[in-house]
Design an enzyme around this catalytic site. Sequence first.
Site, PDB file in Angstrom:
ATOM      1  N   HIS A  49       0.874  -1.176   0.000  1.00  0.00           N
ATOM      2  CA  HIS A  49       0.000   0.000   0.000  1.00  0.00           C
ATOM      3  C   HIS A  49       0.912   1.227   0.000  1.00  0.00           C
ATOM      4  O   HIS A  49       2.074   1.145   0.446  1.00  0.00           O
ATOM      5  CB  HIS A  49      -0.889   0.025   1.248  1.00  0.00           C
ATOM      6  CG  HIS A  49      -1.881  -1.111   1.279  1.00  0.00           C
ATOM      7  ND1 HIS A  49      -1.838  -2.115   2.207  1.00  0.00           N
ATOM      8  CD2 HIS A  49      -2.932  -1.392   0.479  1.00  0.00           C
ATOM      9  CE1 HIS A  49      -2.820  -2.969   1.980  1.00  0.00           C
ATOM     10  NE2 HIS A  49      -3.506  -2.556   0.932  1.00  0.00           N
ATOM     11  N   ASP A  52       2.395   1.801   3.239  1.00  0.00           N
ATOM     12  CA  ASP A  52       3.414   0.823   3.662  1.00  0.00           C
ATOM     13  C   ASP A  52       4.767   1.329   3.177  1.00  0.00           C
ATOM     14  O   ASP A  52       5.790   1.184   3.852  1.00  0.00           O
ATOM     15  CB  ASP A  52       3.207  -0.556   3.001  1.00  0.00           C
ATOM     16  CG  ASP A  52       1.925  -1.246   3.421  1.00  0.00           C
ATOM     17  OD1 ASP A  52       1.559  -1.150   4.601  1.00  0.00           O
ATOM     18  OD2 ASP A  52       1.289  -1.902   2.546  1.00  0.00           O
TER      19      ASP A  52
HETATM   20  C1  XUL Z   1      -9.306  -6.437   1.599  1.00  0.00           C
HETATM   21  C2  XUL Z   1      -8.196  -6.910   0.808  1.00  0.00           C
HETATM   22  C3  XUL Z   1      -7.034  -5.976   0.715  1.00  0.00           C
HETATM   23  C4  XUL Z   1      -6.495  -5.828  -0.647  1.00  0.00           C
HETATM   24  C5  XUL Z   1      -5.332  -4.876  -0.799  1.00  0.00           C
HETATM   25  O1  XUL Z   1     -10.262  -7.375   1.828  1.00  0.00           O
HETATM   26  O2  XUL Z   1      -8.205  -8.024   0.316  1.00  0.00           O
HETATM   27  O3  XUL Z   1      -6.030  -6.471   1.539  1.00  0.00           O
HETATM   28  O4  XUL Z   1      -6.062  -7.073  -1.103  1.00  0.00           O
HETATM   29  O5  XUL Z   1      -5.649  -3.583  -0.479  1.00  0.00           O
END
Ligand code: XUL
Length: 344
Positions: A49, A52
């Site tokens: 992210h 992150d």
């Molecule tokens: C939420 C989910 C997230 C995404 C990345 O349910 O799966 O972790 O994969 O933002």
Amino acid sequence: MSQSYRFSIGPWNISEGRDPYGPETRAPQAMATKLAQFKKGGFDAVMFHDDDVVPNIDDKNSAQVLKEARELRKQAEGEGLAIEMVAPRLWFSPQTIDGGFTSNRASDREYALKRSLQTIDIAAEMGTDLLVLWLAREGTYVRESKSAARSLQYLVDAVDKMLAHSPSIRIAIEPKPNEPVDVAYLPTPGHVLAFSHLTAAPNRVGCVIETAHCILAGLDPVDEIEFALAQNKLWSLHLNDQNGLKFDQDKPFGSSNLRTAFGQVMAIERHHFGAKDGSCIAFDTHAFRTSEVKNGLDHAINSRKTFLRLLEKARSFNQSLADQLIAARDYQALDQLVLDHLLG
Ligand code: XUL
Ligand code: MN
């Protein structure tokens, strides 16, 4: 020669065990500690992210953000890890409590777009062309609070601006029907693929499929994966498992339903997922709350092990016998052929 697969993982997959009903049960691990574990655990690439990559991202200017992105890229590559994708985390900040792109406030919508454009710059700095959008809070708790048609237009406008920001960025939307919202926009891969054709560059808008999210939508992940693969629109995979219609459980791959896991591996193998473009398989799973820090990555390591064992099962499946049974419409025998094969 048999195809080999690339595996990716996110730093959030080593988590502290907090749930809505209780606090952390494990101490937080530094990014360096996490990265060092990933390669050892059999992973080739990392998903990040934006925050992150750059903690407290909203407090930093663009030059600082890109500098930290370059540094983390170096750190990951130093561990032998590629960067698979970057995703803006649009569900934490005070500006996204009503959603980002589809918020009823123009200032929130601007914030979501600005953060997404910045994430595209981070992706470029980190050597990936893949931006993932999990549209966490894009949806409603109160049906009358938003219009689906207007929200769809907001999403198209936002994605078009992202596509225009970079001629090479590919946007993979990860659908999920609910949680945290009651009813989400773009809840299934079908919605995402229809949506892609409304954008300015449909060839650069695809999807990420997560097993648990399909099950939460009442869909069979096997068919969803094959549906997207048949259209060359599956650009990343989050394999995990889910025991029915509950909260998003992110259980280890195959731990609830081994047969559906086998079906997913069969679909992946049949369509050579990632063979042409290097797309990765991630296991978006998390540790049980009772796990200790030293076992905090076992859920993903075990998921990968299960995947590889099911891959052997997919490769040794008697497809010619299955084809004969299909031609004879002896689905009873076909059903048992699969069970006998799985039971060894
Ligand atoms: C939420 C989910 C997230 C995404 C990345 O349910 O799966 O972790 O994969 O933002
Ligand atoms: Mn996911």
